[in-house]
Design an enzyme around this catalytic site. Structure first.
Site, PDB file in Angstrom:
ATOM      1  N   HIS A 195       3.055 -13.333 -29.990  1.00  0.00           N
ATOM      2  CA  HIS A 195       1.710 -12.817 -29.721  1.00  0.00           C
ATOM      3  C   HIS A 195       0.669 -13.868 -30.063  1.00  0.00           C
ATOM      4  CE1 HIS A 195       2.867 -11.691 -33.826  1.00  0.00           C
ATOM      5  NE2 HIS A 195       1.605 -11.874 -34.158  1.00  0.00           N
TER       6      HIS A 195
ATOM      7  N   HIS B 102      -3.264 -14.292 -31.298  1.00  0.00           N
ATOM      8  CA  HIS B 102      -4.452 -13.654 -31.884  1.00  0.00           C
ATOM      9  C   HIS B 102      -5.693 -14.269 -31.255  1.00  0.00           C
ATOM     10  CE1 HIS B 102      -2.602 -11.770 -35.556  1.00  0.00           C
ATOM     11  NE2 HIS B 102      -1.702 -12.692 -35.360  1.00  0.00           N
TER      12      HIS B 102
HETATM   13  P1  AMP Z   1       1.336 -11.740 -37.294  1.00  0.00           P
HETATM   14  O1  AMP Z   1       1.137 -11.834 -38.774  1.00  0.00           O
HETATM   15  O2  AMP Z   1       0.873 -12.956 -36.546  1.00  0.00           O
HETATM   16  O3  AMP Z   1       2.771 -11.335 -36.939  1.00  0.00           O
HETATM   17  O4  AMP Z   1       0.360 -10.589 -36.819  1.00  0.00           O
HETATM   18  C1  AMP Z   1       0.741  -9.286 -36.526  1.00  0.00           C
HETATM   19  C2  AMP Z   1      -0.523  -8.543 -36.230  1.00  0.00           C
HETATM   20  O5  AMP Z   1      -0.183  -7.320 -35.607  1.00  0.00           O
HETATM   21  C3  AMP Z   1      -1.352  -8.183 -37.473  1.00  0.00           C
HETATM   22  O6  AMP Z   1      -2.647  -8.789 -37.364  1.00  0.00           O
HETATM   23  C4  AMP Z   1      -1.416  -6.668 -37.446  1.00  0.00           C
HETATM   24  O7  AMP Z   1      -2.655  -6.153 -37.861  1.00  0.00           O
HETATM   25  C5  AMP Z   1      -1.129  -6.372 -35.997  1.00  0.00           C
HETATM   26  N1  AMP Z   1      -0.549  -5.043 -35.753  1.00  0.00           N
HETATM   27  C6  AMP Z   1       0.548  -4.527 -36.335  1.00  0.00           C
HETATM   28  N2  AMP Z   1       0.796  -3.291 -35.857  1.00  0.00           N
HETATM   29  C7  AMP Z   1      -0.162  -3.038 -34.932  1.00  0.00           C
HETATM   30  C8  AMP Z   1      -0.465  -1.931 -34.084  1.00  0.00           C
HETATM   31  N3  AMP Z   1       0.286  -0.821 -34.095  1.00  0.00           N
HETATM   32  N4  AMP Z   1      -1.533  -2.025 -33.266  1.00  0.00           N
HETATM   33  C9  AMP Z   1      -2.298  -3.133 -33.261  1.00  0.00           C
HETATM   34  N5  AMP Z   1      -2.058  -4.213 -34.032  1.00  0.00           N
HETATM   35  C10 AMP Z   1      -1.016  -4.174 -34.863  1.00  0.00           C
END
Ligand code: AMP
Ligand code: ZN
Length: 137
Positions: free
Chosen positions: A99, A101
């Site tokens: 993903h 950001h």
């Molecule tokens: P990472 O640390 O790069 O793996 O980021 C994962 C991101 O996913 C975090 O910023 C979380 O806040 C986000 N996240 C996790 N679950 C959800 C969800 N159900 N809906 C939207 N964002 C999410």
């Protein structure tokens, strides 16, 4: 991937604040934003990291990221925007579905205030450079 939270969102099994989708890519608001408007862009197919996903899928993600970035900046009046992409736990990846950001930034918002740059000891730059060139595939 049955237990992947982003796959569940893509399948509609759990809700998300959807911004955009097409056949390849989905974008939605991050549930824990650094700043309002913080969004994620994910491929609809499951790949764990940037290293696993094929080029065409990643190209689609980046193209969509640019489109969403423009809209976020306009919508929240951002002064800047970070495109951030974490791979593996050591780099802060918590969700193992690749993903991107999109983090809108405002002057003085306090996120990533430092950049702890180091310098190479003598000879180290050439050593590292040589290895990286050798390992290119
Ligand atoms: P990472 O640390 O790069 O793996 O980021 C994962 C991101 O996913 C975090 O910023 C979380 O806040 C986000 N996240 C996790 N679950 C959800 C969800 N159900 N809906 C939207 N964002 C999410
Ligand atoms: Zn997944």
């Amino acid at each position: 991937m049955a237990d992947c939270i982003f796959c569940k969102i893509i399948k509609g099994e759990i809700p998300c604040a959807r911004i955009y989708e097409d056949d390849t890519v989905l974008s939605f608001l991050d549930i824990g934003p650094i700043n309002p408007g913080h969004a994620l862009v994910v491929p609809k197919a499951h790949y764990a990291t940037l290293l696993d996903a094929p080029d065409d899928i990643l190209q689609a993600c980046v193209a969509v990221s640019r489109k969403i970035a423009r809209s976020i900046i306009k919508s929240v009046g951002a002064d800047g925007l970070n495109l951030l992409q974490n791979n593996y736990r050591a780099a802060g990846q918590l969700v193992d579905h690749v993903h991107f950001h999109l983090i809108p930034r405002h002057k003085g918002d306090g996120f990533m205030t430092g950049w702890p740059a180091k310098s190479y000891p003598p000879g180290e730059l050439d050593k590292v450079l040589g290895k990286i060139r050798e390992n290119l595939e």
